[in-house]
Design a protein around this motif. Structure first.
Motif, PDB file in Angstrom:
ATOM      1  N   ARG A 146      20.431  11.314  14.882  1.00  0.00           N
ATOM      2  CA  ARG A 146      19.051  10.812  14.805  1.00  0.00           C
ATOM      3  C   ARG A 146      19.005   9.315  15.171  1.00  0.00           C
ATOM      4  N   ARG A 173      14.548  24.616   3.278  1.00  0.00           N
ATOM      5  CA  ARG A 173      15.590  23.697   2.823  1.00  0.00           C
ATOM      6  C   ARG A 173      16.448  24.429   1.792  1.00  0.00           C
ATOM      7  N   TRP A 182      24.010  14.512  11.135  1.00  0.00           N
ATOM      8  CA  TRP A 182      22.589  14.443  11.523  1.00  0.00           C
ATOM      9  C   TRP A 182      22.144  12.983  11.662  1.00  0.00           C
ATOM     10  N   LYS A 216      19.582  21.686   5.549  1.00  0.00           N
ATOM     11  CA  LYS A 216      19.038  22.814   6.320  1.00  0.00           C
ATOM     12  C   LYS A 216      20.018  23.983   6.388  1.00  0.00           C
ATOM     13  N   THR A 234       9.028  26.027   7.192  1.00  0.00           N
ATOM     14  CA  THR A 234      10.396  25.535   7.359  1.00  0.00           C
ATOM     15  C   THR A 234      11.149  25.826   6.057  1.00  0.00           C
ATOM     16  N   ARG A 292      13.395  13.546   8.106  1.00  0.00           N
ATOM     17  CA  ARG A 292      13.519  14.577   9.145  1.00  0.00           C
ATOM     18  C   ARG A 292      12.181  14.900   9.795  1.00  0.00           C
ATOM     19  N   CYS A 344       9.365  15.050  12.552  1.00  0.00           N
ATOM     20  CA  CYS A 344       9.526  15.349  13.980  1.00  0.00           C
ATOM     21  C   CYS A 344       9.785  14.078  14.799  1.00  0.00           C
TER      22      CYS A 344
HETATM   23  C1  HEM Z   1       2.463  19.644  18.288  1.00  0.00           C
HETATM   24  C2  HEM Z   1       3.738  19.462  18.555  1.00  0.00           C
HETATM   25  C3  HEM Z   1       4.844  19.452  17.545  1.00  0.00           C
HETATM   26  C4  HEM Z   1       4.854  19.883  16.245  1.00  0.00           C
HETATM   27  C5  HEM Z   1       3.714  20.488  15.437  1.00  0.00           C
HETATM   28  C6  HEM Z   1       6.178  19.648  15.734  1.00  0.00           C
HETATM   29  C7  HEM Z   1       6.580  19.921  14.429  1.00  0.00           C
HETATM   30  C8  HEM Z   1       7.809  19.588  13.899  1.00  0.00           C
HETATM   31  C9  HEM Z   1       8.179  19.714  12.510  1.00  0.00           C
HETATM   32  C10 HEM Z   1       7.286  20.258  11.389  1.00  0.00           C
HETATM   33  C11 HEM Z   1       9.445  19.269  12.376  1.00  0.00           C
HETATM   34  C12 HEM Z   1      10.244  19.154  11.068  1.00  0.00           C
HETATM   35  C13 HEM Z   1      10.873  20.481  10.696  1.00  0.00           C
HETATM   36  C14 HEM Z   1      11.577  20.431   9.347  1.00  0.00           C
HETATM   37  O1  HEM Z   1      11.459  19.468   8.592  1.00  0.00           O
HETATM   38  O2  HEM Z   1      12.265  21.392   9.050  1.00  0.00           O
HETATM   39  C15 HEM Z   1       9.921  18.901  13.696  1.00  0.00           C
HETATM   40  C16 HEM Z   1      11.179  18.423  13.979  1.00  0.00           C
HETATM   41  C17 HEM Z   1      11.612  18.140  15.256  1.00  0.00           C
HETATM   42  N1  HEM Z   1      10.853  18.109  16.408  1.00  0.00           N
HETATM   43 FE1  HEM Z   1       8.887  18.513  16.549  1.00  0.00          FE
HETATM   44  N2  HEM Z   1       6.951  19.103  16.726  1.00  0.00           N
HETATM   45  C18 HEM Z   1       6.171  18.949  17.850  1.00  0.00           C
HETATM   46  C19 HEM Z   1       6.546  18.398  19.052  1.00  0.00           C
HETATM   47  C20 HEM Z   1       7.803  17.960  19.365  1.00  0.00           C
HETATM   48  C21 HEM Z   1       8.213  17.342  20.603  1.00  0.00           C
HETATM   49  C22 HEM Z   1       7.243  17.007  21.751  1.00  0.00           C
HETATM   50  C23 HEM Z   1       9.554  17.136  20.543  1.00  0.00           C
HETATM   51  C24 HEM Z   1      10.492  16.510  21.548  1.00  0.00           C
HETATM   52  C25 HEM Z   1      10.167  16.083  22.731  1.00  0.00           C
HETATM   53  C26 HEM Z   1       9.998  17.596  19.241  1.00  0.00           C
HETATM   54  C27 HEM Z   1      11.302  17.574  18.797  1.00  0.00           C
HETATM   55  C28 HEM Z   1      11.662  17.773  17.464  1.00  0.00           C
HETATM   56  C29 HEM Z   1      13.024  17.567  16.966  1.00  0.00           C
HETATM   57  C30 HEM Z   1      14.235  17.198  17.809  1.00  0.00           C
HETATM   58  C31 HEM Z   1      12.986  17.791  15.586  1.00  0.00           C
HETATM   59  C32 HEM Z   1      14.135  17.657  14.588  1.00  0.00           C
HETATM   60  C33 HEM Z   1      14.129  16.266  13.994  1.00  0.00           C
HETATM   61  C34 HEM Z   1      15.202  16.015  12.935  1.00  0.00           C
HETATM   62  O3  HEM Z   1      15.501  16.909  12.137  1.00  0.00           O
HETATM   63  O4  HEM Z   1      15.728  14.892  12.909  1.00  0.00           O
HETATM   64  N3  HEM Z   1       8.915  18.089  18.562  1.00  0.00           N
HETATM   65  N4  HEM Z   1       8.899  19.087  14.599  1.00  0.00           N
END
Ligand code: HEM
Length: 466
Positions: free
Chosen positions: A116, A346, A112, A87, A344, A411, A413
């Motif tokens: 995680r 990369r 990371w 990233k 997003t 990665r 969500c």
């Molecule tokens: C409709 C709701 C949500 C959508 C559409 C969504 C979407 C996403 C997407 C697409 C990514 C990946 C981004 C990438 O690959 O660059 C991501 C990562 C992440 N999301 Fe969500 N998210 C949602 C809700 C949440 C919630 C409720 C939380 C926490 C309580 C959360 C925490 C995170 C975190 C911490 C990451 C990073 C994970 C990593 O890289 O290991 N998200 N989300």
């Protein structure tokens, strides 16, 4: 590097010889791009895909990147060859002063993986089942207030209402029910910080590190939020009390591999990352749900029938969520059309080949999830809202990566199950009490592509007691 990785590299090296360069747009399109992106980013990117196909070079704020728009390409970058992509990109560097190395924008690699591994258990099924109680309780409180506050002819700004609800749920899941008056002040500050971040994305030329008045205010809010978390932790350590919330879980979490947990500084950062990840995305999704359900009375009727049959008038439990199948299909289709995390990025670590196209080392890749979810090969009549696209039979016909509202691969969500549970519970509970009606003049809500995909001007509906 393992033998397998060396073999893979060799195989890729052999391939790169015959690989073609990523198609470049015409000079006219290159020149137009800066203005067109400012005027209508989504429209311009769609035009580029229409003209050049599923991979094309674009420029965002002068930075060259390859835009991808095919499930196979997403599969390659996010899943099959994910080790070669991190990233370290313009998008995540721009918001680094807010995310500060937390899970969302962390470049990748071992730091990371450690974060995680440490945090993942806090999002397992039994934990999400516990959070479901926060969701039903907070939603019931909001609906009881709606009963008192709104009559059938009132027009309700549901985006504001549901934004507050999403915030309450994420705060309560993190800090428990008893965060008190200071919690409310922090919620308000977070709203303010979010507005500053959105304004930055409307015009991302002045870096967040430059001390403009609003950027200074943002830094002050982040410091205050860190202080808030530090005080709660200090209270907990002093009292020795156990709490059933995310903060406690993360405070005691240990990485199985290294045997270490998160430092206090890292914990502050992760808390803010979870609020950011969990608030904007979910809040926009529930707003869009009101829009799609209100626009499609026949879909709404099937929803009402399902919640009446499955729940029979009682509040949903975590186990009910699995049985609210049509409710979930509405959520899935809404996340397809209005995917909140619509883009997003990369960066390639080493040279690679994607679908026969050469990707030099350190290339920025732009992953356009908004367009992917409308790819005509996998989504006939893509602009039409149709939850029946998500029956198990229909899902089985599509490649997995044609639909990735939560990303894919390692990665993906971390809050996916939390969010899906929340969206199904909120939609089902609203449908139990009200019919959602779009008042005249409020039906044409356009997506506004900021950090997440906002409903421009908010969603306004009437909520008519059933
Ligand atoms: C409709 C709701 C949500 C959508 C559409 C969504 C979407 C996403 C997407 C697409 C990514 C990946 C981004 C990438 O690959 O660059 C991501 C990562 C992440 N999301 Fe969500 N998210 C949602 C809700 C949440 C919630 C409720 C939380 C926490 C309580 C959360 C925490 C995170 C975190 C911490 C990451 C990073 C994970 C990593 O890289 O290991 N998200 N989300």
């Amino acid at each position: 590097m393992t033998n397998q990785a060396v073999d893979d590299r060799r195989a890729r090296g052999a391939e790169t010889g015959s690989a073609r360069p990523v198609p470049r747009p015409s000079l006219r399109d290159e020149v137009r791009s800066t203005f067109a992106m400012r005027r209508d980013q989504v429209g311009f990117l769609n035009q580029m895909i229409g003209r050049y196909g599923d991979i094309v070079q674009i420029r965002v704020l002068g930075i060259k990147m390859a835009m991808l728009n095919h499930p196979d390409y997403f599969e390659h970058v996010l899943v099959r060859n994910h080790e070669n992509y991190n990233k370290d990109t313009f998008l995540f560097r721009a918001i680094a002063p807010i995310l500060r190395g937390g899970l969302i924008g962390n470049v990748g690699g071992e730091p990371w993986r450690h974060q995680r591994r440490t945090m993942q258990p806090s999002f397992h099924r039994p934990q999400v089942a516990g959070f479901a109680l926060n969701m039903t309780d907070e939603t019931a409180q909001m609906l009881d207030r709606w009963d008192r506050q709104y009559g059938p002819s009132d027009v309700v700004n549901v985006s504001t209402e549901l934004g507050q609800l999403a915030m309450r749920i994420v705060f309560r899941s993190l800090f428990g029910a008893k965060v008190g008056a200071r919690g409310k002040a922090i919620e308000d500050m977070f709203f303010e910080a979010n507005q500053i971040a959105c304004a930055f994305f409307r015009f991302p030329l002045i870096p967040l590190t430059w001390p403009t008045p609003s950027h200074r205010r943002l830094a002050e809010i982040i410091r205050t939020m860190d202080g808030f978390v530090a005080d709660i932790i200090a209270d907990r350590v002093r009292s020795g009390e156990q709490h059933d919330d995310l903060l406690d879980a993360m405070l005691h979490a240990v990485d199985d591999v290294t045997g270490t947990g998160l430092s206090e500084q890292q914990l502050h950062r992760e808390v803010l990352n979870l609020i950011i990840g969990g608030y904007e995305t979910t809040s926009n999704s529930v707003s869009w749900l009101m829009h799609t359900v209100g626009q499609h009375p026949e879909v709404q009727q099937r929803l009402l029938d399902e919640v009446d049959t499955v729940l029979n008038g009682r509040a949903p439990t975590f186990d009910d969520v699995l049985n609210l199948k049509y409710t979930r299909m509405i959520v899935d289709e809404t996340l397809r059309l209005y995917t909140p995390a619509w883009q997003t990025m990369r960066s390639s670590i080493e040279e690679d080949v994607i679908g026969g196209f050469r990707i030099p080392a350190k290339s920025d890749l732009y992953l356009n999830i908004y367009a992917l979810h409308r790819h005509p090969e996998f989504w006939p009549d893509p602009e039409t809202f149709d939850p029946d696209r998500f029956t198990p039979d229909e899902v089985a016909k599509r490649p997995k990566q044609a639909y990735i509202p939560f990303g894919s691969g390692p990665r993906i969500c971390i809050g996916k199950h939390f969010a899906l549970t929340e969206l199904v519970i909120i939609l089902a509970m609203i449908a139990q009490r009200y019919r959602v009606v779009i008042p005249p003049g409020c039906g044409n809500v356009q997506p506004e592509p900021l950090i997440t995909l906002h409903p421009k001007g908010g969603v306004h509906v009437r909520v008519v007691r059933r």
